[in-house]
Design an enzyme around this catalytic site. Structure first.
Site, PDB file in Angstrom:
ATOM      1  N   ASP A   1      95.507  33.815  77.418  1.00 35.26           N
ATOM      2  CA  ASP A   1      95.179  34.202  76.046  1.00 35.26           C
ATOM      3  C   ASP A   1      94.222  35.384  75.871  1.00 35.26           C
ATOM      4  O   ASP A   1      94.613  36.473  75.459  1.00 35.26           O
ATOM      5  CB  ASP A   1      94.673  32.985  75.257  1.00 35.26           C
ATOM      6  CG  ASP A   1      93.620  32.174  76.018  1.00 35.26           C
ATOM      7  OD1 ASP A   1      93.140  32.632  77.059  1.00 35.26           O
ATOM      8  OD2 ASP A   1      93.285  31.064  75.551  1.00 35.26           O
TER       9      ASP A   1
ATOM     10  N   GLU B   1      91.215  28.694  66.958  1.00 32.14           N
ATOM     11  CA  GLU B   1      92.156  29.810  66.977  1.00 32.14           C
ATOM     12  C   GLU B   1      92.902  30.013  65.660  1.00 32.14           C
ATOM     13  O   GLU B   1      93.063  31.144  65.188  1.00 32.14           O
ATOM     14  CB  GLU B   1      93.165  29.637  68.122  1.00 32.14           C
ATOM     15  CG  GLU B   1      92.585  29.855  69.504  1.00 32.14           C
ATOM     16  CD  GLU B   1      91.800  28.655  70.012  1.00 32.14           C
ATOM     17  OE1 GLU B   1      91.023  28.820  70.986  1.00 32.14           O
ATOM     18  OE2 GLU B   1      91.954  27.547  69.447  1.00 32.14           O
TER      19      GLU B   1
ATOM     20  N   GLU C   1      96.707  19.726  70.711  1.00 29.60           N
ATOM     21  CA  GLU C   1      96.549  20.777  71.719  1.00 29.60           C
ATOM     22  C   GLU C   1      97.851  21.535  71.952  1.00 29.60           C
ATOM     23  O   GLU C   1      97.836  22.735  72.210  1.00 29.60           O
ATOM     24  CB  GLU C   1      96.095  20.168  73.047  1.00 29.60           C
ATOM     25  CG  GLU C   1      94.608  19.937  73.176  1.00 29.60           C
ATOM     26  CD  GLU C   1      93.828  21.226  73.337  1.00 29.60           C
ATOM     27  OE1 GLU C   1      93.828  21.810  74.440  1.00 29.60           O
ATOM     28  OE2 GLU C   1      93.216  21.658  72.348  1.00 29.60           O
TER      29      GLU C   1
ATOM     30  N   GLU D   1      82.836  31.213  81.150  1.00 27.62           N
ATOM     31  CA  GLU D   1      82.181  30.491  80.056  1.00 27.62           C
ATOM     32  C   GLU D   1      80.759  30.992  79.830  1.00 27.62           C
ATOM     33  O   GLU D   1      80.306  31.127  78.686  1.00 27.62           O
ATOM     34  CB  GLU D   1      82.176  28.984  80.333  1.00 27.62           C
ATOM     35  CG  GLU D   1      83.556  28.359  80.523  1.00 27.62           C
ATOM     36  CD  GLU D   1      84.382  28.325  79.253  1.00 27.62           C
ATOM     37  OE1 GLU D   1      83.875  28.705  78.191  1.00 27.62           O
ATOM     38  OE2 GLU D   1      85.557  27.916  79.327  1.00 27.62           O
TER      39      GLU D   1
END
Length: 605
Positions: free
Chosen positions: A377, A510, A485, A230
């Site tokens: 991902d 996304e 989600e 992150e």
């Protein structure tokens, strides 16, 4: 605006639209006092009213303007040299003529060298002309510009809440009106810098205050456990993006300080990055707490594929701007090690597979679960983007990307009655779970970017559009027009259904990211229309219209009775930094001309 697309007069709808905006927030001005606890807010109402009147005039002209645009469209269809027209109407590759050929001319007949040279020059001029003008007449029309302004206003409204209640903190809690530190790195400020720059706010007080905080308030070594993943993608990436758009050396200096901290994560026996470090105590600390999931771990304990494989691009770019190769060397070592761990599929041994849980200290996978959603991902897209960013030193990753991505899609991809999706499975299992996460909606953007790099790979575009139809359906099947989600794929009849206990929406980026990439490459209006419908749902269900109200995530995407600011019953006291840095940025870029951050010149981390 919705009426505009049906060819109707929209002027009577403008006042209704403006009533949903917080007029004061657009020109709000913050003046922090010395202790930063109180904020005085003023705004120039005269300037706002003047701008509003100008926009009203624009709206009144839209009906006339639309007729003129449609006439231009009719004329352009008759122009013989518009080679890109085919690709604006479908997913077929534009058939570029070979050198020496002229569009619409039969190949193979006798021709002189002079005629071929003239044809070549005409081709080049036609291509140059298309590069320098919008390829779609609606690329930047009046309606598009007004939509950009609306999205920009949404950013400012969300930022107003952050600056009032949480300035300097990692995130804002909009309902309780307070800030929250996850890592102590001012994540939202730095994550949002390039969005401000893209939206043209470089000279605004909003951006100047953010830059001032980075210069004097940013501490790259907080005494807190931080997520390496992150901190890299949000904070290091934010600093590097701000530098890339401004050339401001202050951002490069701060990025270097943080980069030196993050390099300690690479000090594992394998070179794979540890998931959590403490900048003050280094890797010697006995145990760490991942601030994003609360898991306790030791240095180099198991992490996810996405975390281990998505931190390289920022370090490589840091070496580029500093001239110090140590960052890229650590990044290259880590991605090479990770790729060397590929396991073989039982049913297709030639296909390299990458489970989602990896042990950096021991250099092995610890599960056999395959997913292109959470845990996996960004590993896939970052292989491609490293190759695009460094075509010489990382060009070999292009073929690796093709092998790795095709293998993953063949393993977890499936189709039920025309509904394409990316599920989950194990290395040894031939069955794919009929379930898709919203996180996996990054895949259409990745695939269309790969197609954009090599237009001969039409299969990438076909798969991208097939998956994008599923991602858009995630929004269309809910009562709020927002996506949950995760979804279960039901059969007989086939339909998408939000998974129980996964019906909340964090306003993830996304799907709109993929809409942006697909719009840029195909010029199909459906992707802009999807983005605008998504934005209108944000305004209706997530915006708290009063000053400092901001936006919130929601608890249930099928709870449509919670529209407006009157009720907070369906709201979460949460707004992630990616709402500023990705969701609103991609929405804004979806309505910009193609000359703004062209895909041929910029890479998105």
């Amino acid at each position: 605006f919705l009426a505009f697309f049906n060819g109707k007069d929209i002027s009577k709808h403008v006042m209704q639209l403006w009533s949903s905006f917080d007029v004061a927030s657009f020109h709000s001005h913050f003046n922090n006092n010395n202790n930063n606890n109180a904020i005085k807010i003023t705004y120039n109402q005269h300037d706002w009213e003047r701008e509003r009147e100008a926009l009203m005039q624009v709206a009144e002209d839209c009906a006339i303007r639309e007729k003129a645009l449609m006439q231009q469209a009719s004329e352009r269809k008759r122009m013989p040299h518009r080679l890109m027209q085919e690709s604006t109407r479908g997913h077929e590759t534009a058939q570029w003529s070979s050198v020496g050929s002229t569009p619409g001319r039969e190949q193979g007949g006798p021709s002189s060298a002079a005629k071929e040279l003239a044809a070549k020059i005409a081709n080049e001029q036609a291509l140059a002309s298309m590069v320098n003008e919008p390829l779609d007449i609606f690329d930047d029309d009046d309606s598009t510009r007004i939509k950009r302004l609306a999205i920009k206003n949404a950013f400012l409204h969300a930022w107003e809440a952050y600056e009032m209640h949480a300035f300097g903190k990692d995130e804002v809690h909009p309902l309780s009106q307070q800030g929250h530190d996850i890592m102590g790195l001012g994540v939202t400020i730095i994550d949002a810098l390039d969005t401000m720059l893209v939206m043209g706010l470089a000279s605004s007080p909003v951006y100047k205050r953010a830059r001032s905080w980075v210069q004097s308030g940013f501490d790259p070594k907080p005494n807190k456990d931080i997520s390496v993943f992150e901190a890299t993608i949000r904070v290091l990436g934010g600093l590097l993006s701000a530098f890339g758009l401004t050339g401001d050396r202050m951002y490069a200096e701060k990025a270097t300080e943080l980069g030196d901290v993050l390099l300690t994560a690479m000090q594992t026996p394998t070179g794979l990055p540890a998931s959590v470090i403490n900048p003050k105590l280094g890797s010697s600390k006995q145990s760490f707490i991942n601030p994003y999931n609360g898991n306790q771990c030791k240095f180099g304990d198991p992490t996810t594929l996405a975390e281990a494989g998505s931190v390289q691009m920022e370090l490589q770019y840091l070496s580029h701007i500093t001239g110090d190769p140590k960052y890229a060397a650590a990044a290259d070592r880590s991605i090479a090690k990770l790729l060397s761990l590929a396991v073989k599929s039982k049913d297709k041994p030639e296909n390299p597979l990458f489970p989602v849980d990896v042990h950096p200290r021991e250099g092995r996978f610890v599960t056999d679960r395959i997913s292109m959603g959470s845990g996996g991902d960004s590993f896939y897209e970052c292989i491609l983007k490293q190759a695009i960013l460094r075509p010489l030193s990382a060009g070999h990753l292009r073929s690796i990307f093709q092998n790795v991505t095709v293998s993953a899609i063949e393993k977890v991809g499936a189709e039920v009655d025309g509904l394409s999706f990316l599920g989950q499975c194990s290395v040894t299992s031939p069955e794919t779970m009929k379930r898709m996460e919203h996180l996996a909606c990054f895949a259409p953007a990745m695939l269309v970017l790969a197609y954009n790099e090599d237009r001969s790979q039409t299969a990438y575009l076909v798969e991208a559009e097939n998956l994008m139809r599923t991602c858009m359906s995630m929004y269309q099947v809910t009562q709020t027009g927002l996506a949950a989600e995760q979804y279960d794929i039901k059969v007989k009849p086939t339909k998408l259904t939000p998974t129980v206990r996964q019906k909340y929406s964090l306003l993830r980026p996304e799907a709109v990211e993929s809409a942006f990439f697909l719009w840029r490459v195909t010029r199909k209006r459906i992707y802009r229309d999807f983005g605008w419908q998504f934005f209108m749902s944000l305004e209706k269900y997530c915006r708290r219209s009063f000053q400092g109200g901001g936006y919130t995530a929601i608890l249930d995407v099928d709870h449509a009775a919670s529209a407006g600011s009157a009720s907070d019953a369906n709201r979460m006291d949460r707004l992630d930094s990616f709402f500023f840095s990705e969701t609103l940025k991609y929405l804004y870029l979806l309505f910009t001309p193609h000359s703004v951050l062209p895909l041929s010149q910029f890479v998105f981390n």
